[in-house]
Scaffold this motif. Structure first.
Motif, PDB file in Angstrom:
ATOM      1  N   PHE A   1     -71.978  86.677 -74.380  1.00  0.00           N
ATOM      2  CA  PHE A   1     -70.867  87.244 -75.141  1.00  0.00           C
ATOM      3  C   PHE A   1     -69.545  86.712 -74.595  1.00  0.00           C
ATOM      4  CE2 PHE A   1     -73.081  91.537 -76.367  1.00  0.00           C
ATOM      5  CZ  PHE A   1     -74.119  90.825 -76.929  1.00  0.00           C
TER       6      PHE A   1
ATOM      7  N   ASP B   1     -66.552  92.943 -85.148  1.00  0.00           N
ATOM      8  CA  ASP B   1     -65.209  92.784 -84.586  1.00  0.00           C
ATOM      9  C   ASP B   1     -65.209  92.746 -83.061  1.00  0.00           C
ATOM     10  OD1 ASP B   1     -65.870  95.389 -84.076  1.00  0.00           O
ATOM     11  OD2 ASP B   1     -64.138  96.284 -85.097  1.00  0.00           O
ATOM     12  N   GLY B   2     -66.414  92.658 -82.468  1.00  0.00           N
ATOM     13  CA  GLY B   2     -66.499  92.595 -81.017  1.00  0.00           C
ATOM     14  C   GLY B   2     -66.307  93.923 -80.314  1.00  0.00           C
ATOM     15  N   SER B   3     -66.206  94.996 -81.078  1.00  0.00           N
ATOM     16  CA  SER B   3     -66.046  96.319 -80.464  1.00  0.00           C
ATOM     17  C   SER B   3     -67.366  96.769 -79.833  1.00  0.00           C
ATOM     18  CB  SER B   3     -65.594  97.336 -81.514  1.00  0.00           C
ATOM     19  OG  SER B   3     -66.538  97.410 -82.572  1.00  0.00           O
TER      20      SER B   3
ATOM     21  N   ILE C   1     -65.365  90.430 -75.455  1.00  0.00           N
ATOM     22  CA  ILE C   1     -66.270  91.040 -76.422  1.00  0.00           C
ATOM     23  C   ILE C   1     -67.019  92.199 -75.762  1.00  0.00           C
ATOM     24  CG2 ILE C   1     -68.306  90.667 -77.864  1.00  0.00           C
ATOM     25  CD1 ILE C   1     -65.716  89.364 -78.896  1.00  0.00           C
ATOM     26  N   GLU C   2     -66.971  93.360 -76.412  1.00  0.00           N
ATOM     27  CA  GLU C   2     -67.649  94.531 -75.852  1.00  0.00           C
ATOM     28  C   GLU C   2     -69.083  94.686 -76.350  1.00  0.00           C
ATOM     29  OE1 GLU C   2     -65.301  98.233 -75.502  1.00  0.00           O
ATOM     30  OE2 GLU C   2     -63.744  97.146 -76.608  1.00  0.00           O
TER      31      GLU C   2
ATOM     32  N   GLU D   1     -66.937  83.981 -82.620  1.00  0.00           N
ATOM     33  CA  GLU D   1     -65.979  84.812 -81.879  1.00  0.00           C
ATOM     34  C   GLU D   1     -66.716  85.647 -80.841  1.00  0.00           C
ATOM     35  OE1 GLU D   1     -62.190  86.205 -80.885  1.00  0.00           O
ATOM     36  OE2 GLU D   1     -62.714  84.628 -82.321  1.00  0.00           O
ATOM     37  N   VAL D   2     -67.888  86.161 -81.222  1.00  0.00           N
ATOM     38  CA  VAL D   2     -68.689  86.979 -80.304  1.00  0.00           C
ATOM     39  C   VAL D   2     -69.433  86.104 -79.305  1.00  0.00           C
ATOM     40  CG1 VAL D   2     -70.641  88.592 -80.176  1.00  0.00           C
ATOM     41  CG2 VAL D   2     -68.917  88.858 -81.967  1.00  0.00           C
TER      42      VAL D   2
ATOM     43  N   ARG E   1     -75.433  91.544 -72.250  1.00  0.00           N
ATOM     44  CA  ARG E   1     -74.334  90.729 -72.774  1.00  0.00           C
ATOM     45  C   ARG E   1     -74.807  89.319 -73.145  1.00  0.00           C
ATOM     46  NH1 ARG E   1     -69.412  92.206 -72.816  1.00  0.00           N
ATOM     47  NH2 ARG E   1     -68.593  90.097 -72.499  1.00  0.00           N
TER      48      ARG E   1
ATOM     49  N   GLU F   1     -67.177  84.810 -87.441  1.00  0.00           N
ATOM     50  CA  GLU F   1     -67.398  86.080 -86.715  1.00  0.00           C
ATOM     51  C   GLU F   1     -68.382  85.890 -85.568  1.00  0.00           C
ATOM     52  OE1 GLU F   1     -66.493  86.833 -91.057  1.00  0.00           O
ATOM     53  OE2 GLU F   1     -68.038  85.685 -89.983  1.00  0.00           O
TER      54      GLU F   1
END
Length: 371
Positions: A237, A247-249, A241-242, A216-217, A264, A213
């Motif tokens: 980031f 989950d990167g939301s 990725i937000e 991924e970010v 970021r 996880e």
């Protein structure tokens, strides 16, 4: 031990440094009982009389807020016969601390103010026989205490560690850590030596293996170099990725002082001996370690957000879950290492690869501290 980079691998500490009770006793005495120790969040002491008890090295410490709003730290020991004053983790008294054994009573400044037949002991110095104090500083919204008679420089050892990592003394101020609120606190009881946890936090050679996880970010972590390896560097980031969420939301409200260069990005800081700070645009994650035995460390982790985010009950779950998983993954790895520290195969230790060479300086620091 040498940290020469002429070889691609350099040695670690020998295995006994993680299993020997005598070495741990030296660490308690020469590290945790002499350095600045991050004990409690200031907001955990909301009003005069509020207190928390904290284990610092071998000592139980009583930390409370005085009537003038300042914070006091006392050894949690009655001056009469040595009874422990408070055994609970936290609480509140109205005016004073009273020993449950013989009712010696101390005000919120630690002065002895009452005891059975005290009037018949006119020669008893109530200040001298008051509670023994430790040194106190408040910074980043936390109470830091030092048990040493002559404490080391807070500016050099604590604030200086942040400057050394970020490259500037001002950058952490952009996050207004003291002004944030605790949105979530999780306490982890880790069956591992405290140094294994520090070493784990300092490197990212393991990130691609156990942190799906997180990588991924923060995609650059998959390459094995932790953000702390480079002065002033913050891991960027991923493109899609937000926010710093599982989950990167999108995350929560951005901290206003965070500048465009810090946005970021994720920054990690280690403050020896027992604090980790993680900075992201919308929150701060701060770990405090409490080494209780050679193979047991309690880690208290705070997720800090803007006060309005916490007060209005915004959903923190995706934000908290990312680093909660990282913590669980890291602590599982440390617990996996601990039993093997006593193996004959690890008697002389292991090795550090190039992206971990900076851990060698931590090992030398430990050896220098305990002699």
């Amino acid at each position: 031990m040498t940290t020469s980079t002429t070889s691609s691998v350099i040695p670690t500490l020998p295995g006994r440094y993680y299993t020997d009770p005598e070495i741990f006793a030296l660490e308690q005495k020469n590290i945790f009982e002499t350095m600045w120790f991050c004990a409690v969040r200031s907001s955990d002491l909301p009003r005069p009389g509020a207190f928390k008890t904290v284990q610092v090295g071998t000592e139980s410490m009583l930390i409370s807020r005085a009537r003038d709003g300042s914070v006091r730290a006392f050894f949690n020991v009655c001056r009469h016969r040595g009874a422990t004053l408070r055994t609970e983790e936290s609480g509140e008294v109205k005016r004073a601390f009273q020993c449950p054994y013989h009712a010696w009573t101390y005000d919120l400044d630690g002065k002895l103010i009452a005891a059975p037949n005290l009037t018949k002991m006119a020669d008893l110095d109530r200040v001298r026989y008051g509670l023994v104090k430790a040194h106190v500083r408040e910074w980043l919204g936390y109470v830091w205490i030092c048990l040493a008679d002559d404490p080391p420089s807070f500016e050099r050892d604590v604030q200086g560690a942040v400057t050394e990592r970020l490259g500037s003394p001002d950058l952490i101020g952009n996050y207004d850590v003291a002004g944030l609120s605790v949105g979530r606190r999780i306490v982890y009881d880790v069956k591992a030596n405290w140094k294994l946890i520090v070493e784990n936090f300092m490197e990212c050679y393991h990130c691609a293996t156990i942190h799906p996880e997180l990588t991924e970010v923060l995609p650059e972590f998959a390459d094995g170099f932790a953000a702390q390896y480079f002065v002033g560097h913050g891991a960027e980031f991923g493109e899609r990725i937000e926010g710093f969420t599982v989950d990167g939301s999108a995350g929560l409200d951005r901290i206003p002082g965070v500048n465009e260069d810090q946005d970021r990005r994720y920054y990690a800081i280690t403050i020896k001996p027992q604090v980790f700070i993680n900075l992201v645009p919308d929150h701060v994650i701060l770990h405090r370690m409490f080494p209780l035995a050679v193979d047991r460390t309690v880690v208290e982790c705070d997720w800090l957000y803007l006060p309005d985010v916490v007060a209005t009950g915004k959903d923190l779950d995706k934000s908290v879950e990312l680093f909660h998983r990282v913590n669980e993954q890291d602590f599982d790895a440390c617990e996996r290492c601990q039993p093997a520290m006593s193996s004959r195969t690890y008697r002389d230790g292991g090795v550090l690869v190039p992206s971990e060479h900076h851990i060698g300086a931590f090992h030398e620091w430990v050896q220098d501290r305990i002699g």
